[in-house]
Design an enzyme around this catalytic site. Structure first.
Site, mmCIF file in Angstrom:
data_model
loop_
_atom_site.group_PDB
_atom_site.id
_atom_site.type_symbol
_atom_site.label_atom_id
_atom_site.label_comp_id
_atom_site.label_asym_id
_atom_site.label_seq_id
_atom_site.Cartn_x
_atom_site.Cartn_y
_atom_site.Cartn_z
ATOM 1 N N HIS A 1 0.833 -1.207 0.000
ATOM 2 C CA HIS A 1 0.000 0.000 0.000
ATOM 3 C C HIS A 1 0.868 1.258 0.000
ATOM 4 O O HIS A 1 0.642 2.181 -0.796
ATOM 5 C CB HIS A 1 -0.930 -0.001 1.215
ATOM 6 C CG HIS A 1 -1.682 1.277 1.404
ATOM 7 N ND1 HIS A 1 -2.672 1.692 0.535
ATOM 8 C CD2 HIS A 1 -1.575 2.262 2.348
ATOM 9 C CE1 HIS A 1 -3.153 2.859 0.943
ATOM 10 N NE2 HIS A 1 -2.508 3.235 2.035
ATOM 11 N N GLN B 1 -7.845 15.135 1.371
ATOM 12 C CA GLN B 1 -6.577 14.641 1.924
ATOM 13 C C GLN B 1 -5.374 15.185 1.147
ATOM 14 O O GLN B 1 -4.384 15.638 1.742
ATOM 15 C CB GLN B 1 -6.585 13.107 1.871
ATOM 16 C CG GLN B 1 -5.339 12.434 2.455
ATOM 17 C CD GLN B 1 -5.362 10.911 2.253
ATOM 18 O OE1 GLN B 1 -6.325 10.348 1.713
ATOM 19 N NE2 GLN B 1 -4.308 10.256 2.688
#
Ligand code: CA
Length: 407
Positions: A127, A234
């Site tokens: 990830h 974000q």
């Protein structure tokens, strides 16, 4: 294998007698929140049976959340589990137990813990590498610190919600490199993060560290966790202090907490850690471990990813040791999450950010529609299975949420 035949629970049921997750429920007749244990498709009212039988730990399960049990410590956790296993598998105790069992369908499930502090880690190398490639295409995929410490941040405990809670599309500020100025509005890049949450008990004093080999004494259990993320908010806000409003609008946790003790057969060696971490993150042999959980991400019922938890780089015991190495204390009801779980394959990625490569490669669903990110009305459900004793399977309870329009 132990059985609970009188409860009509087949030996291969994912919530069989080898699992016994804890939750908090109420019923129409008795609306107060109380601690229960799931067995098959039924709920044992643990608070009621403990009070009725006068066991010494009855007070620990008498409250409206699991926090009393979390505060009772690891020896009590083991004692309660032993008692439950005996009570639910001994045919001689049918009459004692029967009156305290409710159909799951008739129970309303609630947030199982009063969340004290919430921390989110970033423990998947796949990830972190994918995100690095997407957001920093010209730099190294992993930051220089990544293999030396489990990176994390403190999130917002009060917006952790139980599975089934509606997720309102957040509004906020965003600005892409092409925009001349920031704009305000509903997020257009609402995403999921498939994670595993760890429920912590056995509070410690300020200034006290928890070593890797002591961490299991504080790790009560796990629950599927969805760290909903607004990627546009974000991306604009996160430099230099990290995630903030793009994350804190909601994080969903499953209603049932699987005890770590139920995952004995799921423990696997960690993947190779090179360079070798500093001593405080190492611990004696077998105290840093992985978990063989096969996770599943479903979007409107269709499986879109199968992240393998066993590929995670950092052990939960290392995460807990790191979280306390500066003397930060643990509270009963602390919750930390693993970070998005992504495996090496493209269909093992735990976020839409990765699955669609930041929206540039939309998914085509079975109904012919496409998704770059979530649309209003979409339902995302995360589950996992793990090996149990004697070839059995443990099914972690789902965490699910449906997106409603921005307000
Ligand atoms: Ca996360």
């Amino acid at each position: 294998m132990t059985t609970a035949a009188w409860l009509d629970v087949p030996a291969d049921h994912p919530f069989g007698p080898h699992h016994l997750p804890y939750g908090v429920f109420s019923t129409a007749e008795r609306p107060e929140h109380r601690v229960g244990v799931r067995i098959g498709d039924q709920v044992l009212d643990l608070a009621a049976i403990a009070a009725a039988t006068g066991v010494e730990w009855a007070g620990a399960v008498a409250g409206p959340t699991l926090n009393g049990l979390l505060g009772a410590g690891a020896q009590t956790w083991a004692a309660v589990r032993d008692w439950l296993t005996a009570a639910l598998t001994d045919p001689g105790r049918v009459e004692e137990v029967r009156g305290h069992v409710h159909d799951l369908a008739a129970a309303t499930l609630h947030l199982p813990i009063a969340v004290a502090d919430y921390v989110d880690f970033y423990a998947s190398e796949h990830h972190a590498t994918n995100v690095g490639r997407i957001f920093r295409p010209d730099g190294e995929a992993l930051t220089p610190n990544w293999k030396h410490l489990p990176i994390g941040y403190h999130g917002r405990a009060s917006t952790v919600v139980v599975s089934g809670t509606e997720i309102v599309r957040p509004c906020g500020q965003r600005r892409t490199p092409a925009d001349p100025a920031p704009a305000f509005g509903p997020s257009t890049k609402l995403d999921i993060e498939c994670e595993l949450g760890f429920v912590v008990g056995g509070a410690t004093e300020l200034g006290q560290r928890v070593a890797v080999e002591e961490a299991d004494e504080h790790l009560f259990g796990v629950a599927m966790f969805n760290d909903w993320s607004a990627r546009d908010i974000q991306a604009w806000e996160y430099v230099p202090l990290g995630p903030f409003l793009g994350k804190s609008f909601a994080s969903s946790v499953a209603a049932w907490v699987t005890p770590l003790a139920a995952l004995e057969h799921a423990r696997v060696p960690l993947t190779d850690q090179t360079p070798v971490p500093l001593d405080y993150l190492r611990g004696p042999e077998h105290t840093a471990y992985g978990l063989d959980l096969a996770m599943e991400v479903r979007l409107n019922g269709e499986v879109i990813s199968r992240p393998p938890y066993r590929t995670m780089y950092w052990s939960p015991t290392q995460m807990l040791a790191h979280l306390t190495v500066n003397g930060a204390r643990l509270s009963d009801g602390d919750l930390f999450a693993s970070g998005t779980v992504s495996g090496p394959e493209t269909d093992q990625r735990g976020s839409l950010l990765e699955l669609t490569w930041n929206g540039t490669e939309p998914l085509t669903l079975a109904d012919g529609t496409t998704r770059a990110f979530l649309e209003d009305g979409d339902t995302v459900t995360l589950t996992a299975t793990a090996p149990g004793p004697d070839g059995s399977v443990i099914g972690l309870a789902e965490v699910s949420g449906t997106i409603s329009p921005a307000r």
